[in-house]
Design an enzyme around this catalytic site. Structure first.
Site, PDB file in Angstrom:
ATOM      1  N   ASP A  69       6.085   4.798  -1.409  1.00  0.00           N
ATOM      2  CA  ASP A  69       7.528   5.047  -1.495  1.00  0.00           C
ATOM      3  C   ASP A  69       8.195   3.973  -2.369  1.00  0.00           C
ATOM      4  OD1 ASP A  69       8.590   2.751   0.111  1.00  0.00           O
ATOM      5  OD2 ASP A  69       7.482   3.695   1.747  1.00  0.00           O
ATOM      6  N   GLN A 117       0.846  -1.196   0.000  1.00  0.00           N
ATOM      7  CA  GLN A 117       0.000   0.000   0.000  1.00  0.00           C
ATOM      8  C   GLN A 117       0.886   1.252   0.000  1.00  0.00           C
ATOM      9  OE1 GLN A 117      -3.446  -0.684   3.019  1.00  0.00           O
ATOM     10  NE2 GLN A 117      -1.820  -2.059   3.591  1.00  0.00           N
ATOM     11  N   ASN A 118       2.179   1.057   0.137  1.00  0.00           N
ATOM     12  CA  ASN A 118       3.079   2.202   0.277  1.00  0.00           C
ATOM     13  C   ASN A 118       3.391   2.833  -1.071  1.00  0.00           C
ATOM     14  OD1 ASN A 118       3.037   1.468   2.909  1.00  0.00           O
ATOM     15  ND2 ASN A 118       5.082   0.568   2.957  1.00  0.00           N
ATOM     16  N   THR A 163       0.477  -2.995   8.667  1.00  0.00           N
ATOM     17  CA  THR A 163      -0.749  -2.320   8.222  1.00  0.00           C
ATOM     18  C   THR A 163      -1.829  -2.441   9.286  1.00  0.00           C
ATOM     19  OG1 THR A 163      -2.487  -2.189   6.540  1.00  0.00           O
ATOM     20  CG2 THR A 163      -1.511  -4.373   6.878  1.00  0.00           C
ATOM     21  N   SER A 164      -2.618  -1.370   9.435  1.00  0.00           N
ATOM     22  CA  SER A 164      -3.719  -1.410  10.392  1.00  0.00           C
ATOM     23  C   SER A 164      -4.922  -2.121   9.776  1.00  0.00           C
ATOM     24  CB  SER A 164      -4.109   0.013  10.810  1.00  0.00           C
ATOM     25  OG  SER A 164      -4.568   0.729   9.671  1.00  0.00           O
ATOM     26  N   HIS A 224      -1.578   1.486  -4.138  1.00  0.00           N
ATOM     27  CA  HIS A 224      -1.997   2.873  -3.964  1.00  0.00           C
ATOM     28  C   HIS A 224      -1.112   3.842  -4.747  1.00  0.00           C
ATOM     29  CE1 HIS A 224      -4.186   1.704   0.047  1.00  0.00           C
ATOM     30  NE2 HIS A 224      -4.839   1.351  -1.031  1.00  0.00           N
TER      31      HIS A 224
HETATM   32  P1  OAD Z   1      -1.643   2.786   9.133  1.00  0.00           P
HETATM   33  O1  OAD Z   1      -0.987   4.039   9.615  1.00  0.00           O
HETATM   34  O2  OAD Z   1      -3.118   2.726   9.135  1.00  0.00           O
HETATM   35  O3  OAD Z   1      -1.112   1.534   9.984  1.00  0.00           O
HETATM   36  C1  OAD Z   1       0.256   1.392  10.231  1.00  0.00           C
HETATM   37  C2  OAD Z   1       0.457   0.080  10.952  1.00  0.00           C
HETATM   38  O4  OAD Z   1       1.862  -0.113  11.091  1.00  0.00           O
HETATM   39  C3  OAD Z   1      -0.148   0.002  12.345  1.00  0.00           C
HETATM   40  O5  OAD Z   1      -0.798  -1.254  12.533  1.00  0.00           O
HETATM   41  C4  OAD Z   1       1.078   0.127  13.276  1.00  0.00           C
HETATM   42  O6  OAD Z   1       0.916  -0.584  14.503  1.00  0.00           O
HETATM   43  C5  OAD Z   1       2.146  -0.527  12.408  1.00  0.00           C
HETATM   44  N1  OAD Z   1       3.534  -0.119  12.706  1.00  0.00           N
HETATM   45  C6  OAD Z   1       3.996   1.037  13.217  1.00  0.00           C
HETATM   46  N2  OAD Z   1       5.338   0.995  13.315  1.00  0.00           N
HETATM   47  C7  OAD Z   1       5.734  -0.224  12.849  1.00  0.00           C
HETATM   48  C8  OAD Z   1       7.008  -0.880  12.679  1.00  0.00           C
HETATM   49  N3  OAD Z   1       8.158  -0.297  13.016  1.00  0.00           N
HETATM   50  N4  OAD Z   1       7.000  -2.128  12.167  1.00  0.00           N
HETATM   51  C9  OAD Z   1       5.852  -2.759  11.830  1.00  0.00           C
HETATM   52  N5  OAD Z   1       4.644  -2.180  11.949  1.00  0.00           N
HETATM   53  C10 OAD Z   1       4.576  -0.937  12.454  1.00  0.00           C
HETATM   54  O7  OAD Z   1      -1.037   2.513   7.665  1.00  0.00           O
HETATM   55  P2  OAD Z   1      -1.598   1.544   6.517  1.00  0.00           P
HETATM   56  O8  OAD Z   1      -2.308   0.374   7.093  1.00  0.00           O
HETATM   57  O9  OAD Z   1      -0.496   1.320   5.575  1.00  0.00           O
HETATM   58  O10 OAD Z   1      -3.915   5.065   1.706  1.00  0.00           O
HETATM   59  O11 OAD Z   1      -2.663   2.498   5.853  1.00  0.00           O
HETATM   60  C11 OAD Z   1      -3.352   2.062   4.714  1.00  0.00           C
HETATM   61  C12 OAD Z   1      -3.675   3.199   3.812  1.00  0.00           C
HETATM   62  O12 OAD Z   1      -4.321   4.240   4.558  1.00  0.00           O
HETATM   63  C13 OAD Z   1      -2.484   3.899   3.213  1.00  0.00           C
HETATM   64  O13 OAD Z   1      -1.953   3.233   2.073  1.00  0.00           O
HETATM   65  C14 OAD Z   1      -3.052   5.231   2.845  1.00  0.00           C
HETATM   66  C15 OAD Z   1      -3.806   5.511   4.113  1.00  0.00           C
HETATM   67  O14 OAD Z   1      -4.856   6.390   4.022  1.00  0.00           O
HETATM   68  C16 OAD Z   1      -4.150   6.080   0.859  1.00  0.00           C
HETATM   69  O15 OAD Z   1      -3.664   7.181   1.001  1.00  0.00           O
HETATM   70  C17 OAD Z   1      -5.071   5.721  -0.265  1.00  0.00           C
END
Ligand code: OAD
Length: 244
Positions: free
Chosen positions: A89, A86-87, A189-190, A104
């Site tokens: 980067d 989903q990243n 991912t959350s 994304h």
């Molecule tokens: P989130 O910010 O929703 O979730 C990040 C997840 O990473 C959480 O479950 C954290 O606990 C976990 N986390 C934090 N630090 C970590 C580490 N060092 N190692 C492993 N995990 C860690 O981000 P996404 O789930 O990626 O979409 O969000 C999904 C989408 O929402 C993104 O692609 C973006 C956003 O809105 C769009 O912009 C379309």
């Protein structure tokens, strides 16, 4: 060669210094999604949207792949590794990963805002812009499509836009991993954003499956590795490489 599918979210790049979205001080705490990541925000204030992505673009440029990205690349020595991320980067690419699907979009690509008219390849259903191109600088107001003169925008997916990804491919991958005794790894991912999050239940039928996150949700019978990607992924990769 067995297949490993790695499904990643913002947590994968957190230790590289790229903020996540929903953790405390995450991006969505400081910005309104509808202002900067939605077509309505673009219609209202292009400058604000472009400034938001300029900061993301400059931020990513300064960051380096971390131990987790490198561990995924290392898995390619003995496995067919498919990344679905989903990243936006390019840290997986810079770590040396080869097969990467950016659901994304990519911060390093730009496309015309009128992708539905001159830049369409295939009617109204396919979201491919002919002019998606890699760029060395962030998109500015006034950067125009060479075909129709439309304003360029980053080639990222906003809310209410279709993901760059098709579920037929995912179903094929699920079968491949399931019948060849492969592995599914979900990292950082959350799982709050759909349809991306639907991958997790789809891969539930695979035997070897892991969730890596410091705050993991318990989902079906996934093995939970509670910790940071940069610590847990190298350990898991070492184990999988030894067993291969
Ligand atoms: P989130 O910010 O929703 O979730 C990040 C997840 O990473 C959480 O479950 C954290 O606990 C976990 N986390 C934090 N630090 C970590 C580490 N060092 N190692 C492993 N995990 C860690 O981000 P996404 O789930 O990626 O979409 O969000 C999904 C989408 O929402 C993104 O692609 C973006 C956003 O809105 C769009 O912009 C379309």
């Amino acid at each position: 060669m067995k297949t490993i599918v790695v499904f990643s979210g913002a947590g994968l790049s957190a230790e590289s210094g790229i903020p996540t979205f929903r953790d405390s001080n995450g991006l969505w705490e400081n910005y309104k999604v509808e202002d900067v990541a939605h077509p309505s925000g673009w219609a209202k204030n292009k400058e604000l949207v472009l400034e938001f992505y300029r900061q993301r673009f400059e931020g990513v440029k300064k960051c380096e792949p971390n131990a987790a990205h490198k561990a995924i690349a290392k898995l390619q020595d003995k496995f067919n590794v498919v990344n679905i991320t989903q990243n936006i980067d390019d840290l997986l690419e810079r770590a040396g990963c080869v097969l990467i699907r950016h659901m994304h979009g990519s911060i390093n690509l730009r496309k015309c805002e009128w992708h539905k008219s001159c830049c369409m390849l295939d009617g109204d259903t396919k979201y491919t812009c002919l002019f998606a191109e890699e760029h060395k600088e962030a998109v500015k107001l006034g950067d125009k499509c060479m075909m129709c003169g439309g304003q360029m925008r980053p080639d990222v997916v906003w809310f209410d836009e279709p993901v760059l990804f098709d579920f037929e491919t995912v179903r094929e991958l699920v079968k491949e991993v399931k019948y060849n005794d492969g592995v599914f790894i979900c990292v950082g991912t959350s799982a709050q954003v759909h349809p991306a999050a639907a991958l997790i239940p789809l891969f539930a039928q695979v035997k070897n499956k892991y969730i890596i996150d410091p705050n993991p949700k318990r989902i079906a019978d996934y093995t939970l590795l509670t910790g940071k990607a940069g610590e847990e992924l190298p350990k898991l990769a070492e184990k999988l490489l030894k067993g291969a």
